[in-house]
Scaffold this motif. Structure first.
Motif, PDB file in Angstrom:
ATOM      1  N   VAL A   1       0.789  -1.230   0.000  1.00 26.39           N
ATOM      2  CA  VAL A   1       0.000   0.000   0.000  1.00 26.39           C
ATOM      3  C   VAL A   1       0.826   1.287   0.000  1.00 26.39           C
ATOM      4  O   VAL A   1       0.256   2.364   0.033  1.00 26.39           O
ATOM      5  N   LEU A   2       2.137   1.188  -0.040  1.00 28.99           N
ATOM      6  CA  LEU A   2       2.937   2.415  -0.056  1.00 28.99           C
ATOM      7  C   LEU A   2       2.866   3.085  -1.422  1.00 28.99           C
ATOM      8  O   LEU A   2       2.692   2.421  -2.448  1.00 28.99           O
ATOM      9  N   ASN A   3       3.033   4.394  -1.430  1.00 27.24           N
ATOM     10  CA  ASN A   3       2.936   5.159  -2.672  1.00 27.24           C
ATOM     11  C   ASN A   3       4.250   5.236  -3.431  1.00 27.24           C
ATOM     12  O   ASN A   3       4.345   5.945  -4.417  1.00 27.24           O
ATOM     13  N   PHE A   4       5.270   4.528  -2.960  1.00 26.34           N
ATOM     14  CA  PHE A   4       6.583   4.599  -3.586  1.00 26.34           C
ATOM     15  C   PHE A   4       6.920   3.267  -4.248  1.00 26.34           C
ATOM     16  O   PHE A   4       6.471   2.215  -3.804  1.00 26.34           O
ATOM     17  N   GLU A   5       7.755   3.323  -5.273  1.00 24.60           N
ATOM     18  CA  GLU A   5       8.246   2.102  -5.902  1.00 24.60           C
ATOM     19  C   GLU A   5       9.084   1.330  -4.885  1.00 24.60           C
ATOM     20  O   GLU A   5       9.806   1.923  -4.083  1.00 24.60           O
ATOM     21  N   PHE A   6       9.004   0.017  -4.901  1.00 25.85           N
ATOM     22  CA  PHE A   6       9.737  -0.809  -3.951  1.00 25.85           C
ATOM     23  C   PHE A   6      11.239  -0.699  -4.201  1.00 25.85           C
ATOM     24  O   PHE A   6      11.707  -0.889  -5.322  1.00 25.85           O
ATOM     25  N   HIS A   7      11.968  -0.368  -3.155  1.00 24.39           N
ATOM     26  CA  HIS A   7      13.432  -0.281  -3.203  1.00 24.39           C
ATOM     27  C   HIS A   7      13.948  -0.911  -1.912  1.00 24.39           C
ATOM     28  O   HIS A   7      13.820  -0.315  -0.840  1.00 24.39           O
ATOM     29  N   PRO A   8      14.504  -2.134  -1.977  1.00 21.15           N
ATOM     30  CA  PRO A   8      14.964  -2.783  -0.753  1.00 21.15           C
ATOM     31  C   PRO A   8      16.035  -1.947  -0.050  1.00 21.15           C
ATOM     32  O   PRO A   8      16.996  -1.498  -0.695  1.00 21.15           O
ATOM     33  N   HIS A   9      15.860  -1.740   1.243  1.00 18.94           N
ATOM     34  CA  HIS A   9      16.782  -0.916   2.023  1.00 18.94           C
ATOM     35  C   HIS A   9      16.562  -1.179   3.505  1.00 18.94           C
ATOM     36  O   HIS A   9      15.581  -1.820   3.882  1.00 18.94           O
ATOM     37  N   LEU A  10      17.473  -0.663   4.329  1.00 19.95           N
ATOM     38  CA  LEU A  10      17.322  -0.736   5.773  1.00 19.95           C
ATOM     39  C   LEU A  10      17.387   0.689   6.309  1.00 19.95           C
ATOM     40  O   LEU A  10      18.432   1.336   6.221  1.00 19.95           O
ATOM     41  N   THR A  11      16.275   1.185   6.806  1.00 20.15           N
ATOM     42  CA  THR A  11      16.182   2.571   7.270  1.00 20.15           C
ATOM     43  C   THR A  11      17.048   2.788   8.504  1.00 20.15           C
ATOM     44  O   THR A  11      16.976   2.027   9.466  1.00 20.15           O
ATOM     45  N   MET A  12      17.858   3.859   8.465  1.00 20.41           N
ATOM     46  CA  MET A  12      18.689   4.238   9.611  1.00 20.41           C
ATOM     47  C   MET A  12      18.166   5.500  10.284  1.00 20.41           C
ATOM     48  O   MET A  12      18.323   5.673  11.482  1.00 20.41           O
ATOM     49  N   ALA A  13      17.602   6.412   9.526  1.00 22.69           N
ATOM     50  CA  ALA A  13      17.047   7.650  10.084  1.00 22.69           C
ATOM     51  C   ALA A  13      15.827   8.014   9.255  1.00 22.69           C
ATOM     52  O   ALA A  13      15.836   7.879   8.032  1.00 22.69           O
TER      53      ALA A  13
END
Length: 185
Positions: free
Chosen positions: A122-134
């Protein structure tokens, strides 16, 4: 398991809340948690470090969607992720993240297979695998996170994915699914 009610039974999962993530091994989770806390502060309610494969909901029934996630996990193979350096989604979204140098392709494939059924992202962004730090911090802190994590490197073996449900005000692990195998208690 989080989300257990007073009767000892889990509340029924809500069809509008289904998440699938890759959890970090304990030592790496602790290290990343310390870094994330150094950027956001101890009182910010830091979500444990993870890589999101799907943040969404069931298209019809939660049970049907969960069975699809189990099937995808059974058909997948374990793989390695290498975290190397930082990136950002600024100005589109206020996020500084760790890059997946190795394993991003497998994450994209899992994401695609998870959505090839009764699961909706349901996110409005294209999927980009990542690990959020901030996330959503002031500009100076975001710049500091990007700079301080630029040289970060780690590897992890992905042997399972977590199926989550948003209930009682937070995300709760419904079951951990072994890649190429069965659900773990």
């Amino acid at each position: 398991m989080p989300g257990i009610g007073q009767s000892g039974e889990s509340p029924a999962p809500h069809p509008d809340s289904l998440g699938v993530i890759i959890t970090m091994p304990p030592a790496l989770a602790a290290e990343l948690g310390s870094w994330r806390e150094s950027f956001a502060g101890a009182d910010d309610g830091i979500v444990p470090a993870h890589i999101t494969l799907v943040s969404g909901r069931a298209r019809s029934s939660w049970g049907e969607a969960a069975e699809h996630v189990r099937k995808v996990a059974r058909q997948a193979s374990p793989f390695t992720i290498s975290l190397r350096g930082t990136g950002t989604f600024i100005p589109v979204s206020p996020v500084v993240f760790l890059n997946l140098e190795q394993g991003a392709g497998q994450c994209r494939e899992l994401h695609k297979e998870l959505l090839d059924g009764p699961v909706e992202h349901v996110l409005n962004f294209e999927f980009h695998p990542h690990l959020t730090m901030a996330h959503d911090l002031d500009a100076a802190t975001m710049a500091r996170a990007k700079a301080e994590m630029a040289g970060f490197e780690a590897e992890l073996e992905v042997t399972s994915i977590g199926l989550y449900d948003y209930s009682q005000g937070g995300w709760a692990l419904h079951e951990e699914l072994t890649l190429g195998g069965e659900a773990q208690p």
